[in-house]
Design an enzyme around this catalytic site. Structure first.
Site, PDB file in Angstrom:
ATOM      1  N   GLY A   6       0.839  -1.064   0.054  1.00 25.54           N
ATOM      2  CA  GLY A   6      -0.051   0.037  -0.094  1.00 25.54           C
ATOM      3  C   GLY A   6       0.975   1.126   0.069  1.00 25.54           C
ATOM      4  N   GLY A   8      -0.395   4.663   0.012  1.00 27.31           N
ATOM      5  CA  GLY A   8      -1.168   5.665   0.516  1.00 27.31           C
ATOM      6  C   GLY A   8      -0.315   6.289   1.571  1.00 27.31           C
ATOM      7  N   GLY A  11       1.120   4.007   4.097  1.00 28.29           N
ATOM      8  CA  GLY A  11       2.426   3.212   3.639  1.00 28.29           C
ATOM      9  C   GLY A  11       3.653   4.063   3.283  1.00 28.29           C
ATOM     10  N   ARG A 279     -20.108  11.586  13.954  1.00 31.29           N
ATOM     11  CA  ARG A 279     -20.778  11.237  12.656  1.00 31.29           C
ATOM     12  C   ARG A 279     -21.892  10.142  12.971  1.00 31.29           C
ATOM     13  NH1 ARG A 279     -15.364  11.218   9.012  1.00 31.29           N
ATOM     14  NH2 ARG A 279     -15.224  13.400   8.808  1.00 31.29           N
ATOM     15  N   HIS A 340     -18.416   5.376   4.734  1.00 35.82           N
ATOM     16  CA  HIS A 340     -17.148   6.462   4.691  1.00 35.82           C
ATOM     17  C   HIS A 340     -16.078   5.904   5.143  1.00 35.82           C
ATOM     18  CE1 HIS A 340     -15.109  10.223   4.157  1.00 35.82           C
ATOM     19  NE2 HIS A 340     -15.069  10.369   5.537  1.00 35.82           N
TER      20      HIS A 340
END
Length: 533
Positions: A6, A8, A11, A279, A340
């Site tokens: 990964g 992102g 990572g 949320r 989400h």
């Protein structure tokens, strides 16, 4: 050599942290960093840097994080997260992240579940600018040979011997050639958005396949029932488009039409935090007022100032105009909750170690800091901090020379296993993907009950009677584990709202942990404070 799955935020953070200590790593990902889901994060990153004159400090951040998470997150881990947050924000600024400034001070906005302005931001494209800065930072170490990128390489499986991870097998998406990378592994593969294709704000490139596969291989997961619905999304082709919490942080208000008048229901029900409750609370209230009044929920941003639209939310306005052909500056927009974030995932301890030796996890793929519900602004923070923590643990082991991995330095070509080359959510039979999605979405909605959860399990059992490849079977096992976790937790806490058990129960004040053993899913509750594997 360390292998990171990964590229992102988690990572990249792990790779940069290792490289700074002179430790080489392979950064392996399906897509290049520029297309990671982290780029999509909008609202901001939390940290008690106290630039807004509100006497904020890390203790308040800790309290808000624990409360929003239903008091089941590990206190030691959360404290480490919030106490490091100010340094992380300053670090990001030092490498070029263009946070909104005023008088040369980083500006912070209100975000849900927090009484202080604590969320640093760059308009409403915070994830994109942070990722851009970290990609540049990683390139410095790529030039030095400390980070080796393998973009467009797909995870296949771990190699595990006697509960010790020896390395990872991957496939080049362009050539089809399969490789074995020996060494410790850090999983930073993101959340489970692909399980809910069409209903999530996240990238469906995050298929959940890595989590499904390692679960099949005996890695323990936790808190899978904790699926966050973001209150404000708009429906677009094949996904839900996020309307950032920043909109409400800057003054946006939720309402329905009741008796032909606007009813700002959150302000009436929650006079302290109003539209900025956590949320899970906002999404649940939207669900009930919409159902009970047969009404559409709207987000009213028409009272926001010209300054806010120009300096803080210009990109959000452009996005809404593009997709809805409505200008939020002049008219309310229809919104609905959408999936989400996944608080649950691969179970890790405070060192980000998993239940398999030499295997670590960070970012949204793991269950770490958010408990039963994540605070907005804590996801970017958790990914960066978690990547650092995993890297710190791995660096210590590498320097101590623990575990002999032999002499394989470069990737080793291996024969492809044709039965295992089809990722389950990308099978030719799109109907399978849709069936799993619909079963999960119906069972694991904002409001759940035993009847619906059991129905989901029976529907998954029916799917197993169809011809399935090994990866599709792994996916069904993960789906079963998610529903079983919701069924096991007979209480309402955070994102897990059971209408048949509407109150909290201290018997469940802990982590729901699941492990697959010989096709049987074992499940139980562990107190987070125990922090043992």
């Amino acid at each position: 050599m360390v292998n990171i799955i990964g590229a992102g935020l988690a990572g990249l953070s792990a790779a940069i942290s290792l490289a700074k200590q002179g430790i080489s790593c392979n950064l392996i990902s399906n897509l290049p960093s520029e297309r990671a889901q982290s780029v999509m994060a909008e609202g901001g990153i939390n940290g008690a840097i106290n630039t807004m004159g509100e006497d904020d400090d890390t203790e308040y951040h800790f309290e808000d994080t624990m409360k929003a998470g239903g008091d089941i997150a590990n206190k030691t881990m959360v404290r480490g997260l919030v106490e490091t947050a100010p340094d992380i924000i300053r670090y990001l600024q030092s490498i070029g992240v263009p946070f909104n400034l005023k008088n040369n001070e980083i500006q912070q906005r209100n975000f849900g579940g927090q009484k202080k302005k604590r969320t640093a931001y760059s308009k409403s494209s915070t994830g994109k600018v942070i990722m851009t800065a970290l990609i540049d930072e990683a390139r410095k170490y790529e030039v030095l040979g400390l980070i080796k990128r393998y973009s467009n390489h797909e995870f296949l499986r771990l190699r595990i011997e006697n509960n010790v991870c020896r390395g990872v097998e991957v496939r080049n998406n362009y050539t089809g050639v399969c490789y074995y990378f020996e060494g410790r592994v850090i999983l930073a593969s993101g959340g489970l958005s692909g399980l809910f294709k069409g209903f999530t704000t996240g990238s469906t490139a995050n298929t959940g396949f890595v989590t499904a596969k390692v679960f099949e291989q005996g890695v323990r997961l936790s808190n899978l029932e904790m699926i966050q619905y973001h209150p404000t999304t708009i429906k677009i082709s094949d996904k839900a488009c996020l309307v950032s919490e920043a909109a409400r942080g800057e003054g946006g208000r939720l309402f329905i039409y009741k008796n032909n008048e606007k009813w700002y229901f959150m302000e009436e029900k929650y006079p302290e935090l109003k539209n900025l409750m956590p949320r899970d609370v906002v999404s649940r209230e939207m669900y009930f007022v919409s159902r009970d009044n047969d009404a559409q929920v709207y987000l009213d941003m028409t009272e926001l100032s010209k300054e806010v639209w120009k300096d803080r939310l210009p990109d959000l306005r452009e996005e809404i105009i593009h997709y809805l052909d409505k200008d939020p500056k002049t008219e309310p927009i229809p919104v609905a909750p959408g999936i989400h974030y996944f608080m649950g995932g691969i179970d890790v301890d405070r060192n980000h170690s998993t239940t398999v030796e030499n295997l670590f996890a960070a970012g949204e793929c793991c269950s770490a800091y958010h408990g039963a519900n994540r605070l907005g602004g804590n996801s970017l923070l958790g990914a960066i901090y978690g990547g650092r923590c995993a890297a710190k643990t791995v660096a210590r082991l590498e320097k101590e020379g623990k575990t002999d991995f032999g002499e394989i330095i470069k990737p080793q070509v291996i024969a492809a296993d044709k039965e295992n080359t089809k990722v389950w959510l990308e099978s030719k039979e799109e109907s399978f993907t849709i069936k799993v999605r619909d079963i999960l979405f119906e069972a694991m909605g904002i409001v759940r009950n035993e009847q619906g959860l059991n129905k989901g399990l029976l529907q998954l059992e029916e799917l197993t009677k169809e011809p399935l490849n090994k990866e599709e079977i792994a996916g069904i096992n993960l789906a079963r584990a998610i529903i079983l976790s919701g069924l096991y937790r007979k209480e309402s806490r955070g994102a897990n709202y059971r209408e048949d058990y509407p109150e909290r129960d201290d018997a469940y004040r802990g982590m729901t942990r699941v492990v697959l053993k010989e096709d049987k899913i074992d499940i139980g509750i562990w107190r987070a404070d125990e922090d043992t594997n």
